[in-house]
Design an enzyme around this catalytic site. Structure first.
Site, PDB file in Angstrom:
ATOM      1  N   ASP A  10      87.752  26.069 -39.237  1.00 58.86           N
ATOM      2  CA  ASP A  10      87.808  26.232 -40.685  1.00 58.86           C
ATOM      3  C   ASP A  10      86.542  26.886 -41.219  1.00 58.86           C
ATOM      4  OD1 ASP A  10      86.428  23.893 -39.880  1.00 58.86           O
ATOM      5  OD2 ASP A  10      86.543  23.070 -41.901  1.00 58.86           O
ATOM      6  N   ARG A  33      78.911  23.676 -41.642  1.00 59.05           N
ATOM      7  CA  ARG A  33      78.663  22.278 -41.991  1.00 59.05           C
ATOM      8  C   ARG A  33      79.129  21.347 -40.867  1.00 59.05           C
ATOM      9  NH1 ARG A  33      83.068  22.928 -46.580  1.00 59.05           N
ATOM     10  NH2 ARG A  33      84.958  22.223 -45.526  1.00 59.05           N
ATOM     11  N   ASP A  34      79.161  20.063 -41.154  1.00 63.40           N
ATOM     12  CA  ASP A  34      79.543  19.054 -40.156  1.00 63.40           C
ATOM     13  C   ASP A  34      81.060  18.994 -40.023  1.00 63.40           C
ATOM     14  OD1 ASP A  34      79.954  18.076 -42.696  1.00 63.40           O
ATOM     15  OD2 ASP A  34      79.025  16.118 -42.329  1.00 63.40           O
ATOM     16  N   GLU A  35      81.628  20.136 -39.587  1.00 62.91           N
ATOM     17  CA  GLU A  35      83.078  20.238 -39.449  1.00 62.91           C
ATOM     18  C   GLU A  35      83.368  21.237 -38.328  1.00 62.91           C
ATOM     19  OE1 GLU A  35      86.807  20.146 -42.587  1.00 62.91           O
ATOM     20  OE2 GLU A  35      84.738  20.176 -43.304  1.00 62.91           O
ATOM     21  N   ASP A  47      94.837  25.860 -42.087  1.00 64.69           N
ATOM     22  CA  ASP A  47      94.111  27.107 -42.313  1.00 64.69           C
ATOM     23  C   ASP A  47      94.658  28.217 -41.417  1.00 64.69           C
ATOM     24  OD1 ASP A  47      92.524  24.704 -42.868  1.00 64.69           O
ATOM     25  OD2 ASP A  47      90.946  26.071 -43.497  1.00 64.69           O
ATOM     26  N   TRP A  95     100.137  21.792 -42.527  1.00 67.26           N
ATOM     27  CA  TRP A  95      99.256  21.570 -41.382  1.00 67.26           C
ATOM     28  C   TRP A  95     100.109  21.255 -40.145  1.00 67.26           C
ATOM     29  CZ3 TRP A  95      97.781  21.617 -46.229  1.00 67.26           C
ATOM     30  CH2 TRP A  95      96.488  22.040 -46.548  1.00 67.26           C
ATOM     31  N   GLU A 145      85.590  29.276 -49.203  1.00 64.90           N
ATOM     32  CA  GLU A 145      86.556  28.187 -49.184  1.00 64.90           C
ATOM     33  C   GLU A 145      87.162  27.974 -50.566  1.00 64.90           C
ATOM     34  OE1 GLU A 145      86.652  23.587 -47.574  1.00 64.90           O
ATOM     35  OE2 GLU A 145      84.743  24.483 -48.144  1.00 64.90           O
ATOM     36  N   HIS A 200      85.179  30.811 -44.986  1.00 72.50           N
ATOM     37  CA  HIS A 200      86.496  30.239 -44.715  1.00 72.50           C
ATOM     38  C   HIS A 200      87.495  31.391 -44.737  1.00 72.50           C
ATOM     39  CE1 HIS A 200      85.983  25.887 -44.757  1.00 72.50           C
ATOM     40  NE2 HIS A 200      87.297  25.715 -44.850  1.00 72.50           N
TER      41      HIS A 200
END
Length: 867
Positions: free
Chosen positions: A465, A469-471, A478, A531, A744, A765
């Protein structure tokens, strides 16, 4: 004189067919040339193994993914293949193609010759970062080396060295997979790295995705697949007298520590060259009696999960030069690379020993300072401690998303801080670029440029995605929205095949996880529309672009399970109204602290998608020749449409949510009772857009279909006005705000230049970049008709005051090129159709006259046409 030749021979979807996992790889070839109306009537394949070449002839027009013509290859076996195609009837034949060598990997546990996954005797870290480990083995080869292959993987990420030299150019290898189901190993040709006599092999391993922190709930989760780092390798050396095998086993040694103190995906690296063991992977390195070296231990070896890769590896793909050095309001030094990118820095620096250089990476500035808030708990910070000697450093086991880097403690008196000292290295899955677009509007060109950069930064072994960051997770929704755009820009067939196989393996009772590979730090698995629908849609979109029926076949059972058992339903067969939904995520009107609060009901959105994906499963069944299934799902679609209309539409055809998304979905998915209802709904959608000043009113559910739905009802000019809007929310607002990737949120950066106060403020994103699909189809005028582009349509729709556009696509058959312009004489179109294909051409103002043309070059004009 017209020419025809074969420009490329390929196997399965491998860009480089070394160490592949297929014993009978299907063969494809692209054509080059301008021969008119050329179609293939037959072909020959020559296969050269150790014996005399075998020659096979076929009377077939197929040139994409044709069957392997002879007995299967065995493990580690190579064959050299060339192809010749014969023109239909009196058409000319091609010359023989260049010869291309394909080589298999290892097919069984026995082929690994008892190689083990080895760990270290050092006690593993608990609830903390794992320090990278060096593994070392020295050995002798006392014969001439004819060929050598290294097969290697790791519990974590690895870099391999032979005799002090780096093996291959993969980075972050072996990539990220659902390790419990598929653990990728890589194959390298290391013939030139070995020598007769003494040799050494070294492997450096960091935690990576395997054992590192992933996810955002409660600080993420560590050690998801294991808590110990390890390496597994098999080096096979062919000599005149046979084979020598060097495998990973108890006789290797492992380092207690090293110069790389920490290496985390989210937080970066700490490196101290004063701890470097110079020459540690060379054959003359003396490790005995050195207390830094320990024995190793056997970890659980994943023989049953080991697979050759389907897609290309992550590599260094390009470099970006430093553009400007800024001084922040608080006096900090900030490097600006002019492009939001994904990768790391390479430094060339000398200074006083012990100097601790700190590098903080961010995507944007906030009031002139590096903006770390959007990173959440990720720090994206590297620290390099200088030694006595000049230092060249770049990251090994981490990556960042950044444009700006704050530099602290740079030894400016010894090393000027400039483009010679610092360069940005761009890394991503090394996909082949196949689609291009350019038009007369520089802002649209910049948008398209930004979309490509966001794809590059997020196709990192899996479709993530965001990269900062913490992802950085494989969010299915997506990728669902963006996959048609991705499939035009790059050859993604192998990439998707591997990821879809993992998606299938991760399904539980038919339900795919929200992210693939599944990560506990994102919460429990849950069935949700869009999703979860990726198990159907992504497989279908990959089939459309590649023509590979095997991909459908591999995913069909999972697609059926999602539709038949995974979706919680109510008594009407629609979604259970109590089911969790993400819905029209990041609707422009959603508040910063609640991105799921959309203006269109999430249940309404889910039901509309349910009809759509059920129909796609029926199409999959039809393509696979499963007639009973096809009839079943077609009947199901009929019933679901009726249930949808009963639940969400008035008798007059008005929907419960007269919003942009609320109308786009039933228009695109054909949910209205008849054509009149649909046309009336399209006019209401047009009015809503006009009243909204042509600003975007859709989130994840509607954005990727908005332009397509409008064009379906001859409202392309309405979408042109939306595309050209520069106020927020719009695509060009981001461009006007100097974005170099897609964001995003529509307003990740507010008009005053400040950050959006919400958490979801990534500046890289790809989801809203799904508009590229409309750009390619409507402005560029290109879309497949048959799966794999055997036939395609050419139908550019000029508008938006554009005066020209150029689009190309390197299809499985060869290059397609479309260029159109509007001038004082009218509309002009130039077209190139590759051999063995045909195109359906539709010109503006002549939409009822569809011309079918074969290969060759064409020019068309429409006199008097003007914008």
């Amino acid at each position: 004189m017209a020419e025809i030749s074969i420009s490329q021979v390929a196997f399965e979807h491998h860009r480089e067919p070394l160490g592949i996992g297929e014993a009978k790889p299907r063969i494809s070839w692209r054509f080059h040339g301008d021969a008119s109306n050329w179609t293939q009537g037959g072909y020959s394949v020559e296969v050269q193994r150790d014996s005399e070449p075998e020659l096979f002839h076929f009377n077939s027009s197929n040139s994409v993914l044709v069957p392997w013509p002879t007995v299967a290859l065995s493990s580690s076996e190579s064959a050299t293949v060339r192809v010749r195609a014969y023109g239909q009837g009196d058409l000319p034949d091609t010359p023989w193609s260049d010869a291309v060598t394909v080589e298999t990997g290892l097919f069984s546990k026995e082929d690994w010759s008892r190689a083990i996954m080895m760990g270290t005797e050092k006690k593993t870290e608990k609830n903390a970062t794992h320090q990278p480990i060096h593994f070392l083995h020295q050995f002798s080869t006392n014969s001439t080396i004819e060929k050598a292959r290294l097969y290697i993987t790791a519990y974590g990420l690895y870099e391999a060295y032979i005799n002090g030299n780096r093996v291959g150019n993969n980075v972050l290898a072996p990539g990220w997979q659902s390790y419990n189901h598929s653990h990728v190993y890589n194959t390298y040709d290391v013939t030139d790295l070995l020598q007769t006599g003494n040799n050494a092999i070294g492997i450096h391993v960091g935690e990576g995705w395997y054992a590192g922190r992933l996810g955002f709930f409660q600080g993420g989760t560590r050690n998801i697949w294991g808590d110990a780092l390890g390496a597994m390798a098999l080096l096979v050396i062919w000599t005149p007298t046979g084979k020598q095998v060097v495998n990973s086993y108890w006789g290797w040694v492992a380092s207690r520590s090293g110069p790389l103190i920490t290496a985390e995906l989210y937080n970066g690296e700490v490196y101290d060259p004063r701890l470097e063991q110079t020459g540690w992977s060379s054959p003359d390195y003396r490790w005995r009696n050195d207390t830094n070296w320990l024995g190793n231990r056997e970890l659980s070896t994943p023989y049953d999960q080991l697979v050759a890769p389907d897609g290309p590896p992550i590599r260094r793909v390009q470099e970006v030069q430093l553009q400007e050095i800024l001084t922040s309001p608080t006096g900090k030094t900030i490097l600006d690379f002019g492009q939001n990118l994904v990768g790391w820095l390479r430094l060339k620096v000398k200074g006083p020993s012990g100097t601790r250089i700190k590098l903080v990476h961010t995507e944007v500035l906030d009031h002139g300072e590096v903006a770390t808030r959007p990173l959440r708990t990720a720090t994206q910070t590297d620290e390099i401690i200088l030694g006595e000697e000049p230092q060249t450093w770049e990251a090994a086991f981490t990556y960042k998303g950044f444009r700006y880097v704050q530099v602290e403690n740079w030894p400016i008196e010894d090393t000027p801080l400039d483009e010679d000292a610092v360069v940005a290295v761009v890394v991503h899955s090394d996909l082949e670029e196949i689609g291009t677009f350019e038009c007369s509007n520089p802002l649209i060109n910049k948008l398209h440029h930004n979309i490509r950069w966001s794809m590059k930064g997020n196709f990192m072994s899996v479709p993530t995605d965001c990269p900062q960051r913490d992802e950085r997770l494989g969010w299915t929704g997506d990728s669902h929205a963006f996959s048609p755009s991705a499939n035009f820009l790059y050859d993604t067939s192998g990439f998707w095949r591997g990821w879809l196989r993992d998606l299938r393996s991760e399904q539980v009772k038919g339900v795919p996880p929200l992210v693939v590979p599944s990560v506990p730090g994102t919460g429990p698995p849950v069935a949700t529309a869009i999703w979860g629908d990726a198990v159907v849609v992504n497989a279908w979109n990959t089939y459309l672009s590649s023509g590979d029926l095997d991909i459908l076949r591999e995913q069909y059972v999972g697609a059926k399970e999602w539709i038949d058992t995974g979706i919680p339903r109510n008594e009407d067969g629609l979604w259970d109204r109590n089911a969790f939904q993400l819905g029209d995520w990041l609707d422009p009107l959603s508040p910063p602290d609640d991105p799921g609060q959309a203006t269109t009901s999430s249940s309404y959105v889910a039901d509309a998608y349910l009809v759509y994906v059920t129909g796609l499963v029926g199409k999959m069944a039809s393509e696979l020749g499963l007639e009973d299934d096809r009839l079943h799902y077609e009947e199901s679609v009929t019933n679901l449409k009726a249930a949808f209309r009963e639940a969400w539409m008035s008798p007059e055809g008005r929907v419960a949510y007269e919003t942009q998304t609320g109308l786009v979905l039933p228009l695109y998915f054909d949910l209205f009772k008849d054509g009149d209802e649909a046309v009336n709904a399209s006019r209401r959608l047009q009015k809503i857009i006009e009243d909204n000043d042509y600003l975007v009113g859709t989130g994840f559910a509607g954005t990727h279909l908005l332009g397509l739905a409008l064009s379906k009802y001859s409202l392309s000019e309405t979408f042109y006005k939306m595309l050209l809007q520069t106020k927020v929310p719009s695509w060009l607002y981001q461009v006007k705000m100097n974005a170099t990737t897609t964001w995003e949120r529509w307003d990740s950066l507010l008009e005053d230049g400040s950050l959006n106060p919400g958490e979801m403020t990534s500046f890289n994103h790809y989801a809203v970049g799904s508009v590229a699909n409309w750009i390619h189809q409507v402005i560029g005028g290109l879309a497949p008709v048959d799966p794999g582009w055997k036939t395609f349509k050419v139908q550019p729709i000029p508008g938006g005051n554009l005066t020209w556009a150029k689009t190309s696509y390197l299809s499985p058959y060869g290059k397609i090129y479309v260029e159109w312009s509007v001038d004082d004489t009218g509309f002009n179109l130039d077209l190139e159709v590759p051999p063995n294909t045909s195109a359906f051409v539709t010109l503006p103002r002549d939409t009822k006259n569809i011309r079918r043309v074969g290969s060759g070059k064409y020019h068309y004009s429409v006199a008097g046409f003007h914008l």
